[in-house]
Design an enzyme around this catalytic site. Structure first.
Site, short mmCIF file in Angstrom:
data_model
loop_
_atom_site.label_atom_id
_atom_site.label_comp_id
_atom_site.label_asym_id
_atom_site.label_seq_id
_atom_site.Cartn_x
_atom_site.Cartn_y
_atom_site.Cartn_z
N PHE A 196 0.96 -1.64 0.05
CA PHE A 196 0.00 -0.15 0.01
C PHE A 196 1.19 1.16 -0.20
CE2 PHE A 196 -2.44 3.23 1.91
CZ PHE A 196 -3.83 3.59 1.43
N ASP A 229 2.15 -5.54 8.48
CA ASP A 229 1.03 -3.87 7.67
C ASP A 229 0.08 -5.09 7.88
OD1 ASP A 229 -1.26 -2.95 6.75
OD2 ASP A 229 0.35 -1.12 6.15
N TYR A 268 -10.42 0.70 10.88
CA TYR A 268 -11.40 1.18 10.49
C TYR A 268 -12.08 0.33 9.25
CZ TYR A 268 -7.59 3.49 7.38
OH TYR A 268 -6.34 3.72 7.15
N LYS A 269 -11.45 -0.79 9.02
CA LYS A 269 -11.65 -1.85 8.16
C LYS A 269 -12.29 -3.14 8.79
CE LYS A 269 -8.03 -1.50 4.99
NZ LYS A 269 -8.61 -0.15 4.18
N ARG A 301 -12.76 -3.85 -6.00
CA ARG A 301 -12.01 -4.67 -4.58
C ARG A 301 -14.07 -4.67 -3.41
NH1 ARG A 301 -7.88 -2.42 -1.17
NH2 ARG A 301 -9.65 -1.17 -0.58
C1 PLP Z 1 -2.20 -2.11 3.99
C2 PLP Z 1 -2.30 -0.23 4.70
N1 PLP Z 1 -1.48 0.45 4.78
C3 PLP Z 1 -2.18 1.35 5.66
C4 PLP Z 1 -2.75 2.09 5.14
C5 PLP Z 1 -2.92 3.71 5.65
O1 PLP Z 1 -3.19 3.91 7.46
P1 PLP Z 1 -3.64 5.32 8.17
O2 PLP Z 1 -4.46 6.51 6.68
O3 PLP Z 1 -4.35 5.05 8.56
O4 PLP Z 1 -1.94 5.70 8.40
C6 PLP Z 1 -4.01 1.32 5.16
C7 PLP Z 1 -5.41 2.27 4.47
O5 PLP Z 1 -6.54 1.90 3.46
C8 PLP Z 1 -3.71 0.09 4.11
O6 PLP Z 1 -4.55 0.04 3.33
#
Ligand code: PLP
Length: 308
Positions: free
Chosen positions: A33, A102, A127-128, A274
């Site tokens: 990501f 992650d 939040y997912k 998705r």
């Molecule tokens: C795999 C992954 N890592 C990090 C994040 C971003 O995290 P944050 O916005 O909480 O910093 C996301 C957001 O969708 C994500 O899917």
């Protein structure tokens, strides 16, 4: 619980590099990501170490004595592919490096045994699949025996041994509390606490079984109702999270059509749709309705005049 995933990633990566004097490289999941890649690049610049890319199932060729830390995603956010945490962690440890996982797309999806697998660090959002709501706070995990040596870079008063002593010098709290930076988001934490109560007494193995069945059923429905009009990019074997990703040249327009039909997935450029399945409240009927809506949306697009 503290801050956002990006901020916690920053803390974990800097902390991990600081634990590995003499090692000069951060390895990042090639399909990561974006935020993970950006933060890793920033940390590499800040700490004067190199940055390399690798995939979670092909680490052997890349890791070496230079590697300080490896940042991996348990589930690929784009394809939904699940990686084997046990074997990747073992490979990283075999190279004498630390691993940061992650877990954004796997927490709330399947049992995750961080302690049992000896994982060094993990971060993730709520939040997912945990249903914490937009902007819900993230988490950071540091293995118990590493916490005393964890020097995170955002040494704010929230992580101080005695925050209200207002001492002129920083002394970190003994345990994971040192991962805090400043004042916690109390209102967001209260909302998250309520969201997490839903999980009380829930067996994650059952959630996993239902999620695999739901996503598998959705793939079958798509095969049956849509066929080759879309490509299923999510693995059909058990190595997937609880999302199904479909590829189509007109994915953006298709997702807009689906949203108009109240099937709300998302679009990832250039051509991925998705669909996330939350086993606590999604049903097989929802999966069938989504596939039917997809067939209907495809027919609408086909009938629409060609775009200039
Ligand atoms: C795999 C992954 N890592 C990090 C994040 C971003 O995290 P944050 O916005 O909480 O910093 C996301 C957001 O969708 C994500 O899917």
């Amino acid at each position: 619980m503290a801050d956002s995933t990006s901020v916690n990633l920053f803390k974990a990566l800097v902390g991990a590099v600081r634990m590995a004097p003499g090692r000069s490289e951060i390895v990042v999941d090639a399909a990561t990501f974006p935020t993970d890649g950006y933060v890793a690049e920033s940390v590499a610049g800040l700490m004067n170490v190199e940055l390399r890319a690798a995939t979670a199932d092909r680490l052997d060729d890349v890791l070496g004595e230079r590697t300080a830390v490896v940042l991996l995603n348990q589930v690929d956010y784009r394809t939904g592919r699940l990686y084997d945490m046990a074997s990747a962690t073992e490979t990283v440890h075999g190279a004498g490096a630390r691993v940061v996982w992650d877990l954004c797309h796997s927490v709330g999806v399947l049992p995750i045994e961080l302690d049992a697998l000896g994982v060094d660090f993990a971060v993730g959002c709520t939040y997912k699949f945990l249903n914490g709501g937009p902007g819900a706070p993230a988490f950071i995990y540091v293995r118990k025996d590493l916490q005393g040596a964890f020097e995170q870079p955002l040494a704010g008063w929230g992580g101080h041994r005695d925050p209200f002593a207002m001492a002129p010098t920083y002394e970190p709290a003994a345990g994971i509390e040192r991962a805090r930076a400043g004042t916690p988001d109390i209102l967001s934490l209260l909302a998250l606490e309520a969201a997490l109560e839903v999980w009380d007494g829930v067996d994650l193995a059952e959630v996993r079984a239902k999620g695999l069945a739901l996503t598998g059923f959705f793939i079958e429905c798509v095969d049956e109702l849509v066929g080759d009009a879309v490509e299923v990019v999510t693995p059909r074997d058990g190595m997937r999270g609880h999302q199904v990703s479909l590829r189509h040249d007109d994915a953006r327009a298709l997702m807009a059509e689906l949203i108009a039909r109240e099937v709300i997935g998302d679009f990832r450029a250039p051509d991925i749709m998705r669909f996330g399945f939350a086993p606590l409240y999604n049903r097989y009927g929802d999966a069938l309705s989504a596939a039917r809506a997809l067939a209907d949306a495809l027919a609408t697009l086909k009938d629409a005049p060609a775009r200039p």
